[in-house]
Design an enzyme around this catalytic site. Sequence first.
Site, short mmCIF file in Angstrom:
data_model
loop_
_atom_site.label_atom_id
_atom_site.label_comp_id
_atom_site.label_asym_id
_atom_site.label_seq_id
_atom_site.Cartn_x
_atom_site.Cartn_y
_atom_site.Cartn_z
N SER A 218 0.83 -1.20 0.00
CA SER A 218 0.00 0.00 0.00
C SER A 218 0.87 1.25 0.00
O SER A 218 1.66 1.47 0.92
CB SER A 218 -0.90 0.02 1.23
OG SER A 218 -1.56 1.26 1.34
N HIS B 230 -1.19 -1.24 -4.28
CA HIS B 230 -2.47 -0.85 -3.70
C HIS B 230 -2.50 0.67 -3.48
O HIS B 230 -1.60 1.23 -2.83
CB HIS B 230 -2.68 -1.57 -2.37
CG HIS B 230 -4.06 -1.44 -1.80
ND1 HIS B 230 -5.12 -2.20 -2.22
CD2 HIS B 230 -4.55 -0.61 -0.85
CE1 HIS B 230 -6.20 -1.88 -1.54
NE2 HIS B 230 -5.88 -0.90 -0.70
N ASP C 228 -4.77 3.78 -2.12
CA ASP C 228 -5.94 4.20 -1.35
C ASP C 228 -6.36 5.61 -1.76
O ASP C 228 -5.58 6.56 -1.62
CB ASP C 228 -5.63 4.18 0.15
CG ASP C 228 -5.51 2.77 0.69
OD1 ASP C 228 -6.43 1.98 0.45
OD2 ASP C 228 -4.50 2.47 1.34
N MET D 70 -8.92 8.48 -0.82
CA MET D 70 -9.81 8.92 0.25
C MET D 70 -10.24 10.36 0.00
O MET D 70 -9.45 11.18 -0.44
CB MET D 70 -9.11 8.82 1.61
CG MET D 70 -8.51 7.46 1.91
SD MET D 70 -7.76 7.43 3.57
CE MET D 70 -6.79 5.92 3.47
N HIS E 108 -8.31 1.36 -4.34
CA HIS E 108 -9.30 1.18 -3.27
C HIS E 108 -9.98 2.52 -3.04
O HIS E 108 -9.38 3.43 -2.47
CB HIS E 108 -8.60 0.68 -2.01
CG HIS E 108 -9.51 0.44 -0.85
ND1 HIS E 108 -9.04 0.14 0.41
CD2 HIS E 108 -10.86 0.46 -0.75
CE1 HIS E 108 -10.07 -0.02 1.24
NE2 HIS E 108 -11.17 0.19 0.55
N MET F 88 -12.13 4.75 -1.20
CA MET F 88 -12.82 5.04 0.06
C MET F 88 -13.43 6.43 -0.07
O MET F 88 -13.01 7.39 0.57
CB MET F 88 -11.82 4.95 1.22
CG MET F 88 -11.41 3.54 1.51
SD MET F 88 -10.18 3.41 2.83
CE MET F 88 -8.68 3.39 1.85
N MET G 243 -12.21 -5.47 5.12
CA MET G 243 -11.37 -4.55 5.88
C MET G 243 -11.10 -5.13 7.27
O MET G 243 -12.04 -5.52 7.97
CB MET G 243 -12.05 -3.18 6.02
CG MET G 243 -12.17 -2.39 4.72
SD MET G 243 -10.56 -1.97 3.99
CE MET G 243 -9.81 -0.98 5.30
N ASP H 217 -7.21 -6.07 4.18
CA ASP H 217 -6.51 -4.79 4.20
C ASP H 217 -6.64 -4.20 5.59
O ASP H 217 -7.75 -3.96 6.07
CB ASP H 217 -7.15 -3.85 3.17
CG ASP H 217 -6.48 -2.47 3.12
OD1 ASP H 217 -5.48 -2.27 3.82
OD2 ASP H 217 -6.98 -1.61 2.37
#
Length: 227
Positions: free
Chosen positions: A7, A30, A32, A34, A63, A65, A134, A172
Amino acid sequence: MALINPSILSADFARLAEEAQAVKGADWLHVDVMDNHFVPNLTLGVPVVESLSKATDTPLDLHLMIEDPDRWAPQYIEAGAGSVTFHVEAAAAPVRLAREIRAKGARASMALKPATPIEPYEDLLPELDMLLIMTVEPGFGGQAFLDIMLPKIRRTRELISRHGLQLALQVDGGVSAATIERCAEAGADVFVAGSAVYGADDPAKAVRDLREQAETATAAAGWGCAH
């Protein structure tokens, strides 16, 4: 086969291209995303993903979010994502979104927060390429692994097996040398690791070591024999 997805949330954001190269041998990178709405943190957006996709040969595992993934997911595919995970808690039409992601050439993945059960979404599983459980509350890296998620991982693996699906099961949050074997034994086969990789002296070796741990645990688990 166990897949290790480092990540970049734990990487040095000022050196993302170099940090991506530091984990050569990783299966996916990975990323993220957000938005400070769905989760209380803000990371990066479409332009950074587009730049990152040009800086590495490792495919990007996005991912999301974020609120309104139905609107934004296609843009991340166009930016270079090879896999896009949306949160079922945020998606307005998860089946339609999964089909759109697949139609645009990416893997469709759905994420569940710790308090969200898998059972109501059993009928959606054939629409997906991956499911993400998660193992911390989404929003921040470096959190402690939630052992109470292990039964949920087991139940999810049982559902996947019952339906005869070729569905990857990703975990994760708090994945490290101390926790990855428990996750693999429970049924996970894709592992997001942040600080366990980027906090190591040799990130590429950390990826190899984690993969070896996971594959050893899978081989010893009952589900691994039938997988």
